[in-house]
Scaffold this motif. Structure first.
Motif, PDB file in Angstrom:
ATOM      1  N   PRO A 231       0.845  -1.202   0.000  1.00 35.92           N
ATOM      2  CA  PRO A 231       0.000   0.000   0.000  1.00 35.92           C
ATOM      3  C   PRO A 231       0.880   1.252   0.000  1.00 35.92           C
ATOM      4  CG  PRO A 231      -0.821  -1.599   1.590  1.00 35.92           C
ATOM      5  CD  PRO A 231       0.505  -2.139   1.094  1.00 35.92           C
ATOM      6  N   GLY A 232       0.537   2.210  -0.842  1.00 36.84           N
ATOM      7  CA  GLY A 232       1.324   3.449  -0.923  1.00 36.84           C
ATOM      8  C   GLY A 232       2.489   3.355  -1.888  1.00 36.84           C
ATOM      9  N   GLY A 233       2.709   2.181  -2.484  1.00 36.38           N
ATOM     10  CA  GLY A 233       3.822   2.004  -3.420  1.00 36.38           C
ATOM     11  C   GLY A 233       3.440   2.405  -4.834  1.00 36.38           C
ATOM     12  N   VAL A 234       4.273   1.993  -5.804  1.00 39.74           N
ATOM     13  CA  VAL A 234       4.075   2.481  -7.167  1.00 39.74           C
ATOM     14  C   VAL A 234       4.473   1.430  -8.194  1.00 39.74           C
ATOM     15  CG1 VAL A 234       6.352   3.646  -7.108  1.00 39.74           C
ATOM     16  CG2 VAL A 234       4.662   4.376  -8.773  1.00 39.74           C
ATOM     17  N   VAL A 235       3.677   1.392  -9.284  1.00 37.61           N
ATOM     18  CA  VAL A 235       4.040   0.615 -10.480  1.00 37.61           C
ATOM     19  C   VAL A 235       4.456   1.634 -11.538  1.00 37.61           C
ATOM     20  CG1 VAL A 235       3.240  -0.936 -12.308  1.00 37.61           C
ATOM     21  CG2 VAL A 235       2.328  -1.176  -9.980  1.00 37.61           C
ATOM     22  N   VAL A 236       5.689   1.515 -12.021  1.00 39.87           N
ATOM     23  CA  VAL A 236       6.156   2.388 -13.105  1.00 39.87           C
ATOM     24  C   VAL A 236       6.311   1.525 -14.349  1.00 39.87           C
ATOM     25  CG1 VAL A 236       7.941   3.990 -13.891  1.00 39.87           C
ATOM     26  CG2 VAL A 236       7.448   3.797 -11.441  1.00 39.87           C
ATOM     27  N   ASN A 237       5.709   1.975 -15.442  1.00 36.84           N
ATOM     28  CA  ASN A 237       5.716   1.180 -16.672  1.00 36.84           C
ATOM     29  C   ASN A 237       6.304   1.980 -17.823  1.00 36.84           C
ATOM     30  OD1 ASN A 237       5.080  -0.957 -18.449  1.00 36.84           O
ATOM     31  ND2 ASN A 237       3.271   0.182 -19.123  1.00 36.84           N
ATOM     32  N   THR A 238       7.277   1.342 -18.529  1.00 34.38           N
ATOM     33  CA  THR A 238       7.857   2.029 -19.696  1.00 34.38           C
ATOM     34  C   THR A 238       7.227   1.560 -21.004  1.00 34.38           C
ATOM     35  OG1 THR A 238       9.615   0.377 -19.994  1.00 34.38           O
ATOM     36  CG2 THR A 238      10.103   2.270 -18.554  1.00 34.38           C
ATOM     37  N   THR A 239       6.532   0.426 -20.978  1.00 30.66           N
ATOM     38  CA  THR A 239       5.898  -0.072 -22.210  1.00 30.66           C
ATOM     39  C   THR A 239       4.512   0.578 -22.304  1.00 30.66           C
ATOM     40  OG1 THR A 239       5.118  -2.037 -21.018  1.00 30.66           O
ATOM     41  CG2 THR A 239       7.210  -2.224 -22.157  1.00 30.66           C
ATOM     42  N   VAL A 240       4.553   1.819 -22.759  1.00 31.80           N
ATOM     43  CA  VAL A 240       3.401   2.711 -22.570  1.00 31.80           C
ATOM     44  C   VAL A 240       2.266   2.481 -23.565  1.00 31.80           C
ATOM     45  CG1 VAL A 240       4.631   4.551 -21.386  1.00 31.80           C
ATOM     46  CG2 VAL A 240       4.675   4.465 -23.878  1.00 31.80           C
ATOM     47  N   TRP A 241       2.401   1.449 -24.430  1.00 34.22           N
ATOM     48  CA  TRP A 241       1.255   1.129 -25.280  1.00 34.22           C
ATOM     49  C   TRP A 241       0.120   0.538 -24.462  1.00 34.22           C
ATOM     50  CZ3 TRP A 241       5.996  -1.478 -25.824  1.00 34.22           C
ATOM     51  CH2 TRP A 241       6.009  -2.812 -25.420  1.00 34.22           C
ATOM     52  N   MET A 242       0.404   0.172 -23.197  1.00 30.32           N
ATOM     53  CA  MET A 242      -0.676  -0.249 -22.290  1.00 30.32           C
ATOM     54  C   MET A 242      -0.510   0.539 -20.993  1.00 30.32           C
ATOM     55  SD  MET A 242       0.828  -4.026 -21.551  1.00 30.32           S
ATOM     56  CE  MET A 242       2.602  -4.194 -21.292  1.00 30.32           C
ATOM     57  N   ARG A 253       0.062   3.816  -6.816  1.00 27.75           N
ATOM     58  CA  ARG A 253       0.014   4.635  -8.030  1.00 27.75           C
ATOM     59  C   ARG A 253       0.500   3.835  -9.236  1.00 27.75           C
ATOM     60  NH1 ARG A 253       4.045   8.557  -7.640  1.00 27.75           N
ATOM     61  NH2 ARG A 253       5.030   7.232  -6.079  1.00 27.75           N
ATOM     62  N   GLY A 254      -0.054   4.144 -10.391  1.00 26.40           N
ATOM     63  CA  GLY A 254       0.424   3.562 -11.645  1.00 26.40           C
ATOM     64  C   GLY A 254       0.950   4.688 -12.516  1.00 26.40           C
ATOM     65  N   ILE A 255       2.186   4.583 -12.955  1.00 27.71           N
ATOM     66  CA  ILE A 255       2.810   5.675 -13.715  1.00 27.71           C
ATOM     67  C   ILE A 255       3.210   5.178 -15.102  1.00 27.71           C
ATOM     68  CG2 ILE A 255       4.773   7.267 -13.820  1.00 27.71           C
ATOM     69  CD1 ILE A 255       3.558   7.937 -11.288  1.00 27.71           C
ATOM     70  N   ASP A 256       2.765   5.889 -16.140  1.00 25.58           N
ATOM     71  CA  ASP A 256       3.256   5.647 -17.502  1.00 25.58           C
ATOM     72  C   ASP A 256       4.431   6.583 -17.718  1.00 25.58           C
ATOM     73  OD1 ASP A 256       1.120   3.848 -18.181  1.00 25.58           O
ATOM     74  OD2 ASP A 256      -0.182   5.623 -18.217  1.00 25.58           O
ATOM     75  N   LEU A 257       5.587   6.020 -17.898  1.00 27.46           N
ATOM     76  CA  LEU A 257       6.793   6.853 -17.972  1.00 27.46           C
ATOM     77  C   LEU A 257       7.082   7.279 -19.410  1.00 27.46           C
ATOM     78  CD1 LEU A 257      10.152   6.539 -16.251  1.00 27.46           C
ATOM     79  CD2 LEU A 257      10.125   6.509 -18.730  1.00 27.46           C
ATOM     80  N   PHE A 258       7.321   8.562 -19.594  1.00 18.13           N
ATOM     81  CA  PHE A 258       7.832   9.080 -20.866  1.00 18.13           C
ATOM     82  C   PHE A 258       9.148   9.771 -20.545  1.00 18.13           C
ATOM     83  CE2 PHE A 258       3.324   8.626 -21.400  1.00 18.13           C
ATOM     84  CZ  PHE A 258       3.206   8.068 -22.665  1.00 18.13           C
ATOM     85  N   VAL A 259      10.246   9.180 -20.994  1.00 17.44           N
ATOM     86  CA  VAL A 259      11.557   9.720 -20.612  1.00 17.44           C
ATOM     87  C   VAL A 259      11.724  11.127 -21.196  1.00 17.44           C
ATOM     88  CG1 VAL A 259      12.738   8.658 -22.605  1.00 17.44           C
ATOM     89  CG2 VAL A 259      14.035   9.222 -20.537  1.00 17.44           C
ATOM     90  N   ARG A 260      12.411  11.976 -20.427  1.00 18.58           N
ATOM     91  CA  ARG A 260      12.672  13.334 -20.916  1.00 18.58           C
ATOM     92  C   ARG A 260      14.167  13.606 -20.830  1.00 18.58           C
ATOM     93  NH1 ARG A 260      13.638  16.466 -16.766  1.00 18.58           N
ATOM     94  NH2 ARG A 260      13.288  15.466 -14.755  1.00 18.58           N
ATOM     95  N   SER A 261      14.624  14.479 -21.728  1.00 16.46           N
ATOM     96  CA  SER A 261      16.032  14.862 -21.741  1.00 16.46           C
ATOM     97  C   SER A 261      16.321  15.725 -20.520  1.00 16.46           C
ATOM     98  CB  SER A 261      16.312  15.653 -23.028  1.00 16.46           C
ATOM     99  OG  SER A 261      17.676  15.716 -23.287  1.00 16.46           O
ATOM    100  N   ASP A 262      17.424  15.448 -19.829  1.00 19.04           N
ATOM    101  CA  ASP A 262      17.753  16.217 -18.623  1.00 19.04           C
ATOM    102  C   ASP A 262      19.274  16.218 -18.461  1.00 19.04           C
ATOM    103  OD1 ASP A 262      18.369  16.868 -15.870  1.00 19.04           O
ATOM    104  OD2 ASP A 262      16.238  16.595 -15.434  1.00 19.04           O
ATOM    105  N   ALA A 263      19.877  17.368 -18.780  1.00 18.76           N
ATOM    106  CA  ALA A 263      21.347  17.443 -18.785  1.00 18.76           C
ATOM    107  C   ALA A 263      21.927  17.250 -17.388  1.00 18.76           C
ATOM    108  CB  ALA A 263      21.785  18.794 -19.355  1.00 18.76           C
ATOM    109  N   ASP A 264      21.250  17.732 -16.358  1.00 20.89           N
ATOM    110  CA  ASP A 264      21.781  17.583 -14.994  1.00 20.89           C
ATOM    111  C   ASP A 264      21.783  16.117 -14.567  1.00 20.89           C
ATOM    112  OD1 ASP A 264      22.209  20.263 -14.798  1.00 20.89           O
ATOM    113  OD2 ASP A 264      20.279  20.682 -13.838  1.00 20.89           O
ATOM    114  N   GLN A 265      20.674  15.429 -14.825  1.00 12.64           N
ATOM    115  CA  GLN A 265      20.630  13.996 -14.480  1.00 12.64           C
ATOM    116  C   GLN A 265      21.666  13.216 -15.281  1.00 12.64           C
ATOM    117  OE1 GLN A 265      16.566  12.689 -15.052  1.00 12.64           O
ATOM    118  NE2 GLN A 265      15.873  13.593 -13.129  1.00 12.64           N
TER     119      GLN A 265
END
Ligand SMILES: NC(=O)c1ccc[n+]([C@@H]2O[C@H](COP(=O)([O-])OP(=O)(O)OC[C@H]3O[C@@H](n4cnc5c(N)ncnc54)[C@H](OP(=O)(O)O)[C@@H]3O)[C@@H](O)[C@H]2O)c1
Length: 314
Positions: A231-242, A253-265
């Motif tokens: 409880p309180g955790g997260v599912v992160v998914n990169t296969t965002v067609w679903m 939480r369920g998160i659909d990840l869309f990677v973004r460019s980030d020079a600092d990271q």
């Protein structure tokens, strides 16, 4: 200069290795002499015309969203970079990419290249390294002592995700087929589950804080990860067609990840590499002229791990 481009969307046969004018940097841009780009599966989807909504590219288009190379010319208004600097970056996905001898990049997306790996190999880092980092920390909020399940750890993102999660002090449970077991184990996984013989739901009995899905599973298999998360955790998914599953009642939480460019990271990841805390794995190095053949192999599912693409053998 030489570049690979497609003039219409379609199968890998639309890719042409051809002569193209060398681009000139505009305000805020630099031109990079490309040491390498890499293949990402989204490249095949862009070429196939399946991403015209989210990623509108102008035709003809040069693929290659990762770049490692050397700054060669500067547009006006660029500070903090000079000709001769070795850099890496995740290029804007709707612009021309680095499957070419030279590419333009907004100066602000670039980070210094790692010094401890060959410059070309550093093209294996940006997109997949940032995906792993953002999944675990921006979205998963993973911290020391937590448990993370990485489903599909045997691929390019997984290699970084396992290492980053382990470095952060998490207990890492990874799924990998026998061909990837050794790589995932040496990346630091505490437990490795062979997804070809064993269901994660059968063996993960203690809940995890974060479930990260990187695998091309079907929606039912993705949904099966949800009950494994506390409880309180997260599912992160990169296969965002679903869409990622979520459970409001349990606050998962369920998160659909869309990677973004980030020079600092990216600079943080480079620092980890140069401190010997993050390994860059390159499965294959191919010549730019062979990129159409690489796309064809990828379309057959015959590419495993990170492939970098170099403009010339020299
Ligand atoms: N949304 C975004 O912004 C974003 C960004 C980057 C990547 N992605 C996507 O994220 C996914 C992972 O990327 P990647 O570059 O790491 O791809 P990848 O190199 O193809 O890795 C995926 C791995 O999943 C494993 N796998 C296959 N079937 C599986 C199953 N049934 N159960 C568990 N594992 C399985 C395979 O390894 P083994 O068979 O050896 O175990 C494979 O190497 C891809 O679909 C990619 O398109 C999305």
């Amino acid at each position: 200069m030489k570049a690979v481009r497609f003039h219409e969307y379609g199968d890998p046969g639309v890719l042409r290795y051809e002569d193209v004018e060398q681009p000139v940097p505009a305000v805020g841009e630099v031109r990079i002499r490309v040491a390498a780009t890499s293949f990402n599966s989204v490249d095949g989807n862009i070429r196939g015309g399946f991403m015209q909504g989210p990623i509108p590219v102008a035709l003809p288009h040069t693929p290659g969203i990762d770049v490692a190379g050397t700054v060669d010319a500067l547009g006006e208004g660029v500070n903090g970079l000079k000709a001769g600097d070795d850099v890496v970056g995740f290029l804007p996905m709707d612009g021309n990419g680095a499957a070419a001898e030279y590419v333009l990049a907004p100066a602000g997306i670039l980070a210094p290249a790692p010094k401890s790996v060959p410059l070309a190999d550093a093209a294996a880092l940006p997109v997949v390294g940032l995906t792993a980092y953002q999944a675990l920390f921006d979205h998963g909020r993973l911290t020391a002592g937590q448990r993370v399940l990485i489903n599909g750890a045997g691929g390019a993102v997984g290699g970084y995700a396992v290492q980053l999660a382990k470095n952060a002090g998490a207990h890492v449970i990874a799924t990998a087929s026998p061909r990837s077991r050794e790589a995932v184990t040496s990346a630091g996984a505490d437990d490795v589950i062979d997804h070809t013989t064993t269901s994660v739901t059968a063996v993960v009995t203690e809940p995890v804080d974060v479930a990260l899905n990187l695998a091309p599973v079907d929606p039912a298999e993705l949904a099966a990860l949800l009950p494994l998360v506390r409880p309180g955790g997260v599912v992160v998914n990169t296969t965002v067609w679903m869409p990622a599953p979520s459970d409001e009642e349990r606050g998962v939480r369920g998160i659909d990840l869309f990677v973004r460019s980030d020079a600092d990271q990216l600079a943080q990841l480079v620092a980890l590499i140069d401190r010997g805390e993050l390994r860059v794995d390159v499965a294959e190095r191919v010549l730019l002229a062979e990129l159409p053949a690489l796309h064809a192999r990828a379309a057959q599912g015959a590419v495993h791990g990170k492939v970098i693409v170099v403009p010339s053998a020299g």
